[in-house]
Design an enzyme around this catalytic site. Structure first.
Site, short mmCIF file in Angstrom:
data_model
loop_
_atom_site.label_atom_id
_atom_site.label_comp_id
_atom_site.label_asym_id
_atom_site.label_seq_id
_atom_site.Cartn_x
_atom_site.Cartn_y
_atom_site.Cartn_z
CE1 TYR A 127 -3.70 -1.90 5.13
CE2 TYR A 127 -3.56 0.38 4.42
CZ TYR A 127 -3.63 -0.96 4.12
OH TYR A 127 -3.63 -1.37 2.80
CB SER B 53 -0.89 0.02 1.24
OG SER B 53 -1.54 1.26 1.39
#
Length: 245
Positions: free
Chosen positions: A144, A131
């Site tokens: 995250y 990501s």
């Protein structure tokens, strides 16, 4: 002729499901691995692949996946993962952090460990779904962000350690992708909050866009390694700068 074999973890939805379909279109026999058996069985039937019920946080499930794969594997798409929650770090639910680390980091490493012998035998490729959160921190994303930074670091070490092995190692880092479940899971099923993430954004990425990137990486000649690939929608210049109508 025998088709090359690919494993896609987290194949029951989103980028994983799209990647399985795209690799099948490229001629791969895709082993669809995920927790939701009904979904991956339907997907495997659709793309003439195989379904393996697999939770990447379970050592037994990963061992069973490796047994199903057998001695050779051309591509591993380590896609299972995701985000949970948006609380500030000081208010974070550490059980949710632990879940994110177990799936995004430990699950990826466990998958690579179990399948590396088969990948080496086939001169294959590891494609890890990362990501842009692995590159830049942002408010409300502490767990995250930390998990994706960690997996990026681990894959960087793996690439250095496996430099003399016939295996390519790639990390794909998507930006804003309007997938079917990512934001919904992050907001604990609140569809209104999930929809607000993409509200007014001019053409966010779709999960099929990332699947195209997976197929591109997987089909390069064996001497070509795409170390990392950062992919954003044109409307997203940075984490904090998104063009909305």
């Amino acid at each position: 002729m025998t088709r090359p074999v690919a494993v896609v973890t987290g194949a029951s939805s989103g980028i994983g499901r799209a990647s399985a379909r795209r690799l099948a279109a490229e001629g791969f026999e895709v082993i669809c691995a995920a927790r939701r058996t009904d979904r991956i069985e339907a997907l495997a039937a659709e793309i003439e692949g195989r379904a393996v019920t697999c939770d990447v946080t379970s050592a037994d499930d990963i061992a069973a996946l490796a047994t199903e794969v057998g001695p050779r594997l051309d591509v591993l798409v380590a896609n299972a993962g995701g985000a949970i929650g948006t609380e500030p770090v000081v208010d974070a639910n550490l059980d949710e952090w632990r879940t994110m680390f177990e799936t995004n980091v430990i699950g990826v490493v466990r998958s690579v460990q179990a399948l590396m012998p088969a990948l080496i035998a086939a001169e294959g490729e590891v494609i890890v779904m990362g990501s842009v959160a692995a590159h830049v921190s942002y408010e409300g994303g502490g767990g995250y962000v930390a998990a994706k930074h960690a997996v990026r670091a681990a894959i960087g070490s793996l690439r250095l350690e496996a430099y003399d092995q016939p295996v390519r190692i790639c990390e794909i880092d998507p930006g804003m992708v309007e997938s079917d479940e990512f934001a919904l899971v992050r907001f604990h099923g609140d569809a209104e909050k999930a929809a607000a993430v993409y509200a007014g954004v001019v053409d966010p990425l779709q999960q099929e866009d990332i699947a195209d990137c997976v197929a591109f990486v997987a089909t390069r000649p064996k001497h070509v390694n795409i170390d990392s690939l950062v992919v954003r929608p044109r409307a997203q210049a940075a984490q904090h700068k998104v063009h909305r109508r």
